[in-house]
Design a protein around this motif. Structure first.
Motif, PDB file in Angstrom:
ATOM      1  N   TRP A 647      31.863  82.448  23.815  1.00  0.00           N
ATOM      2  CA  TRP A 647      33.041  81.917  24.470  1.00  0.00           C
ATOM      3  C   TRP A 647      34.052  81.452  23.425  1.00  0.00           C
ATOM      4  O   TRP A 647      33.696  80.834  22.430  1.00  0.00           O
ATOM      5  N   THR A 648      35.293  81.749  23.688  1.00  0.00           N
ATOM      6  CA  THR A 648      36.380  81.272  22.832  1.00  0.00           C
ATOM      7  C   THR A 648      36.832  79.905  23.322  1.00  0.00           C
ATOM      8  O   THR A 648      37.209  79.749  24.488  1.00  0.00           O
ATOM      9  N   TYR A 649      36.770  78.938  22.414  1.00  0.00           N
ATOM     10  CA  TYR A 649      37.223  77.579  22.738  1.00  0.00           C
ATOM     11  C   TYR A 649      38.692  77.426  22.333  1.00  0.00           C
ATOM     12  O   TYR A 649      39.094  77.773  21.222  1.00  0.00           O
ATOM     13  N   LYS A 650      39.491  76.913  23.239  1.00  0.00           N
ATOM     14  CA  LYS A 650      40.897  76.621  22.983  1.00  0.00           C
ATOM     15  C   LYS A 650      41.128  75.141  23.225  1.00  0.00           C
ATOM     16  O   LYS A 650      40.872  74.642  24.312  1.00  0.00           O
ATOM     17  N   PRO A 651      41.579  74.390  22.211  1.00  0.00           N
ATOM     18  CA  PRO A 651      41.729  72.936  22.391  1.00  0.00           C
ATOM     19  C   PRO A 651      42.830  72.601  23.382  1.00  0.00           C
ATOM     20  O   PRO A 651      43.772  73.373  23.591  1.00  0.00           O
ATOM     21  N   SER A 652      42.703  71.422  23.978  1.00  0.00           N
ATOM     22  CA  SER A 652      43.718  70.910  24.895  1.00  0.00           C
ATOM     23  C   SER A 652      44.709  70.079  24.085  1.00  0.00           C
ATOM     24  O   SER A 652      44.395  68.976  23.631  1.00  0.00           O
ATOM     25  N   VAL A 653      45.890  70.609  23.858  1.00  0.00           N
ATOM     26  CA  VAL A 653      46.886  69.945  23.016  1.00  0.00           C
ATOM     27  C   VAL A 653      48.088  69.546  23.858  1.00  0.00           C
ATOM     28  O   VAL A 653      48.335  70.089  24.943  1.00  0.00           O
ATOM     29  N   VAL A 654      48.835  68.601  23.352  1.00  0.00           N
ATOM     30  CA  VAL A 654      50.034  68.128  24.028  1.00  0.00           C
ATOM     31  C   VAL A 654      51.158  69.135  23.795  1.00  0.00           C
ATOM     32  O   VAL A 654      51.366  69.583  22.660  1.00  0.00           O
ATOM     33  N   PRO A 655      51.897  69.545  24.822  1.00  0.00           N
ATOM     34  CA  PRO A 655      52.992  70.503  24.628  1.00  0.00           C
ATOM     35  C   PRO A 655      54.014  69.981  23.629  1.00  0.00           C
ATOM     36  O   PRO A 655      54.275  68.774  23.531  1.00  0.00           O
ATOM     37  N   ALA A 656      54.586  70.899  22.872  1.00  0.00           N
ATOM     38  CA  ALA A 656      55.581  70.530  21.865  1.00  0.00           C
ATOM     39  C   ALA A 656      56.772  69.844  22.523  1.00  0.00           C
ATOM     40  O   ALA A 656      57.305  70.315  23.537  1.00  0.00           O
ATOM     41  N   GLY A 657      57.180  68.713  21.957  1.00  0.00           N
ATOM     42  CA  GLY A 657      58.327  67.972  22.462  1.00  0.00           C
ATOM     43  C   GLY A 657      58.021  67.070  23.644  1.00  0.00           C
ATOM     44  O   GLY A 657      58.907  66.332  24.096  1.00  0.00           O
ATOM     45  N   SER A 658      56.810  67.096  24.168  1.00  0.00           N
ATOM     46  CA  SER A 658      56.465  66.260  25.315  1.00  0.00           C
ATOM     47  C   SER A 658      56.181  64.832  24.865  1.00  0.00           C
ATOM     48  O   SER A 658      55.606  64.598  23.802  1.00  0.00           O
ATOM     49  N   GLN A 659      56.574  63.881  25.695  1.00  0.00           N
ATOM     50  CA  GLN A 659      56.319  62.466  25.439  1.00  0.00           C
ATOM     51  C   GLN A 659      55.206  61.915  26.320  1.00  0.00           C
ATOM     52  O   GLN A 659      55.032  60.699  26.414  1.00  0.00           O
ATOM     53  N   VAL A 660      54.431  62.822  26.959  1.00  0.00           N
ATOM     54  CA  VAL A 660      53.415  62.362  27.894  1.00  0.00           C
ATOM     55  C   VAL A 660      52.349  61.527  27.193  1.00  0.00           C
ATOM     56  O   VAL A 660      51.858  60.529  27.745  1.00  0.00           O
ATOM     57  N   LEU A 661      52.004  61.896  25.963  1.00  0.00           N
ATOM     58  CA  LEU A 661      50.967  61.144  25.249  1.00  0.00           C
ATOM     59  C   LEU A 661      51.424  59.711  24.996  1.00  0.00           C
ATOM     60  O   LEU A 661      50.669  58.749  25.208  1.00  0.00           O
ATOM     61  N   GLN A 662      52.654  59.546  24.536  1.00  0.00           N
ATOM     62  CA  GLN A 662      53.173  58.207  24.265  1.00  0.00           C
ATOM     63  C   GLN A 662      53.277  57.382  25.541  1.00  0.00           C
ATOM     64  O   GLN A 662      52.974  56.179  25.546  1.00  0.00           O
ATOM     65  N   GLN A 663      53.698  58.026  26.648  1.00  0.00           N
ATOM     66  CA  GLN A 663      53.825  57.295  27.909  1.00  0.00           C
ATOM     67  C   GLN A 663      52.467  56.824  28.427  1.00  0.00           C
ATOM     68  O   GLN A 663      52.322  55.684  28.896  1.00  0.00           O
ATOM     69  N   VAL A 664      51.460  57.677  28.327  1.00  0.00           N
ATOM     70  CA  VAL A 664      50.121  57.304  28.788  1.00  0.00           C
ATOM     71  C   VAL A 664      49.553  56.187  27.930  1.00  0.00           C
ATOM     72  O   VAL A 664      49.002  55.198  28.432  1.00  0.00           O
ATOM     73  N   LEU A 665      49.683  56.309  26.615  1.00  0.00           N
ATOM     74  CA  LEU A 665      49.138  55.283  25.722  1.00  0.00           C
ATOM     75  C   LEU A 665      49.876  53.956  25.891  1.00  0.00           C
ATOM     76  O   LEU A 665      49.271  52.885  25.731  1.00  0.00           O
ATOM     77  N   ALA A 666      51.162  54.006  26.222  1.00  0.00           N
ATOM     78  CA  ALA A 666      51.892  52.763  26.461  1.00  0.00           C
ATOM     79  C   ALA A 666      51.323  52.034  27.679  1.00  0.00           C
ATOM     80  O   ALA A 666      51.174  50.797  27.664  1.00  0.00           O
TER      81      ALA A 666
END
Length: 677
Positions: A647-666
């Motif tokens: 099986w080929t594993y593809k990591p789950s990454v944050v889309p380029a330019g998205s601020q979703v990670l910062q909003q969730v961590l806030a």
């Protein structure tokens, strides 16, 4: 949402009228003891067992059975009772198994009166033990909690009761076994069909594979679900929580399953569409019915619906559905590859037959035979591909329905569900680490889910291997590895309740500063990333000490005696640029955390290149093998022995330019601050 407990973990109980459901697969004896604030059982009158099944506030089964329901009304217990221990034992002298190591791991669940699971615990690691303390329900500051214990006794029920402080333990154990042998009364009806723990462990194994070992995909299982036993007629003592006056151990308002509703898996039609009736998806009606399926057009398969697998909650149904999609894709691809291999071998045999006859090697007869063999080969391959494409179309349609319905823990970072994110009150069943693909179905990815709490550490490989060789810049690959680690760490922080998960970072040279910015700027880290040899030694010493303290407390049966300032939250240690900045002592501490940490809530995530640590020789080989290897770029390194796929594993990454990670961590940071007040 169900809390999946590990040994020593506790969980608050939202209500006092409960059931404890036990499933083992072999007849066992279930009982309970009451103890006071000092943990003492004051006498045999504080023991509920088959010979005395009813005490104020609780009721147990009156004979050995593979499934049990123990009824509790904690508010009706005597005021001096502060702890209730749930006991399981193998009956002696009846010709059954004599040790828990020869039976399936006991599964224990605490449920409400409506059947909804509050907490569950699978008792693993048992061998020669024939009796075990499964759970403790204990009072703490006028509130009740449940703790997973799993303390086994090779001396059987007598040794267990003696450890509970009963001087007449041997006589009581004998009377319990005698009551079971005589079968004093009916058995309590088993709980409704549910996803078996064997299925759970089979699914979990797919996401818990050593990097140098095959990818442990789902193992074969019959998936049979036994119909529920009928309830014999006749009067019985009233259940302590039965306010409606009904007899027996059934909960008011809890629907009893219909044996006729249980169906067996059916074999898929040859060349037909994917069969969605495999073991964990339609072999039993779930307690909460899934959404209605719109009617399908004549001759067409029913449209897919998110959550159509079995489970006690929508999260569990989606979890089982995702792994059902994984199994369907694996089987369809295996069937396609097998058909192509058969076509190749058949054409080779026919060509060999032609070439073995000198008269047919040349001339029109040989050419016609070769063309016929090639035409048969093409026909077989086309038929196999058509069937595979039909299955892929159904799985793709199902994925398009399931993906938008996934909760945050299972969803990709580009899923809109993250925009409505709120800090949860309970941990989810599993966590998404990425996606799995096969070469024949590159456009279809199946979420790769691992159960929580994590059972092993993670290794984000920052070295060049496989598809990583296309990266000319090694520094860029290291940055991608650290970005992947931060995305996984942020997801872990986001899916745990506030205060239940703490992250630490070791970055000796500060090379991961840019990647760590979302964690450091949001304030979700308890302390700044540790730098230099002194910082590495300090973090490792604190986490190693925590593992030692918790282990000693659990082994001594004194989990409540931990130091007041000890952080009881799950701990995650992110290590960047290993082995730079690590001496021999630090390396040994890392190995210790990788081996012993997960069992007591300390988890390791390493961002490292294995070749960089080659100077340590074979010393670190056990460390790498104990971690689940992930890559920052797609790579087919996860081997599946179930059907032989890579099986080929593809990591789950944050889309380029998205601020979703910062909003969730806030939001996580704000919730942590409010929790500390």
């Amino acid at each position: 949402m169900t809390a999946e407990l590990v040994r020593g973990q506790n969980h608050p109980l939202p209500q006092v009228r409960l059931e404890v459901r036990v499933a083992v697969g072999k007849p066992i004896v279930a009982g309970a003891t009451l103890s006071d604030e000092q943990g003492r059982v004051r006498g045999v009158e504080w023991v509920a067992h088959p010979g005395a099944p009813t005490l104020p506030g609780l009721e147990v089964s009156k004979q050995a059975a593979a499934d049990h329901r123990l009824a509790f009304d904690l508010g009706a217990l005597p005021q001096e009772v502060h702890r209730v221990s749930v006991l399981l034992a193998l009956p002696s002298g009846v010709g059954g198994p004599v040790r828990f190591g020869s039976v399936a791991a006991p599964f224990v669940a605490v449920t409400g009166l409506d059947g909804s699971e509050i907490a569950s615990y699978t008792i693993t690691g048992l061998d020669a033990e024939s009796a075990v303390v499964a759970l403790e329900l204990y009072r703490r500051q006028d509130a009740w909690k449940v703790r997973a214990v799993g303390q086994g006794y090779a001396g059987g029920l007598a040794e267990l009761l003696r450890d509970q402080g009963l001087p007449e333990a041997h006589q009581l154990a004998g009377s319990i076994n005698e009551a079971v042998a005589q079968g004093l009364a009916r058995s309590v009806a088993p709980p409704p069909p549910r996803t078996s723990e064997g299925d759970r462990s089979r699914q979990t194994a797919a996401s818990a594979t050593a990097p140098d070992q095959p990818y442990a995909g789902p193992q074969g299982s019959s998936g049979d679900v036994s119909p529920p036993q009928g309830r014999p007629a006749g009067p019985s003592p009233a259940s302590p929580y039965d306010t409606s006056g009904s007899q027996g151990g059934s909960s008011p308002g809890l629907p009893q399953p219909d044996p006729s509703a249980v169906t067996q898996p059916t074999a898929p039609t040859a060349g037909g569409p994917v069969d969605y009736s495999h073991p964990r998806r339609q072999n039993a009606a779930p307690p909460t019915p899934p959404p209605p399926v719109p009617p399908a057009a004549p001759g067409q398969p029913a449209p897919p619906v998110a959550g159509d697998a079995t489970g006690w909650s929508m999260d569990e149904r989606l979890y089982n559905q995702v792994w059902g999609m994984f199994e369907d894709l694996a089987r369809s691809a295996a069937a396609y590859r097998s058909a192509v291999d058969f076509a190749d071998s058949r054409m080779e045999r026919e060509l060999d037959s032609v070439l073995s006859d000198p008269r047919s090697r040349i001339g029109g007869q040989g050419d016609a035979a070769r063309e016929a063999a090639q035409a048969k080969h093409a026909q077989l391959v086309d038929q196999a591909r058509a069937a595979f494409d039909r299955d892929l179309a159904q799985l793709t349609a199902e994925a398009e329905v399931v993906e938008p319905a996934l909760p945050p823990a299972y969803a990709r970072w580009d899923n809109p569900v993250w925009h409505g994110y709120r800090v949860p009150m309970e941990i989810p069943m599993a966590l998404r680490l990425g996606d799995l693909h096969l070469p024949e179905s590159e456009g279809l990815g199946v979420p790769m889910l691992v159960r929580l709490p994590l059972e092993r550490g993670l290794w984000i490989d920052s070295g060049r291997s496989g598809t990583g060789d296309s990266f000319a810049d090694a520094h860029e690959l290291r940055r991608l590895a650290m970005d992947t680690a931060v995305a996984i760490a942020a997801r872990l922080l986001a899916v745990y309740p506030a205060g239940d998960f703490t992250a630490h970072v070791i970055d000796p040279a500060g090379s991961g500063t840019s990647s760590l910015a979302p964690l450091t700027q949001s304030g979700v880290l308890g302390t700044p990333p540790a730098a230099g040899a002194a910082g590495v030694a300090d973090v490792l010493a604190r986490l190693t000490q925590r593992v030692d303290l918790v282990q000693m407390a659990l082994r001594g049966g004194a989990a409540d005696a931990l130091p007041p300032g000890l952080d009881t939250a799950e701990q995650l240690l992110i290590v960047n640029d290993f082995p730079h900045g690590f001496d021999d002592r630090a390396v040994n501490q890392l190995r210790y955390l990788a081996d012993e940490g997960p069992a007591v809530g300390v988890h390791l995530m390493m961002v490292a290149d294995r070749e960089d640590a080659a100077g340590y020789g074979p010393l670190l080989d056990p460390l790498w093998r104990s971690l689940l290897r992930l890559t920052p770029v797609p790579e087919d390194h996860l081997a599946d022995p179930w059907v032989g796929h890579a099986w080929t594993y593809k990591p789950s990454v944050v889309p380029a330019g998205s601020q979703v990670l910062q909003q969730v961590l806030a939001q996580v940071a704000r919730a942590r601050q409010e929790w500390k007040r």
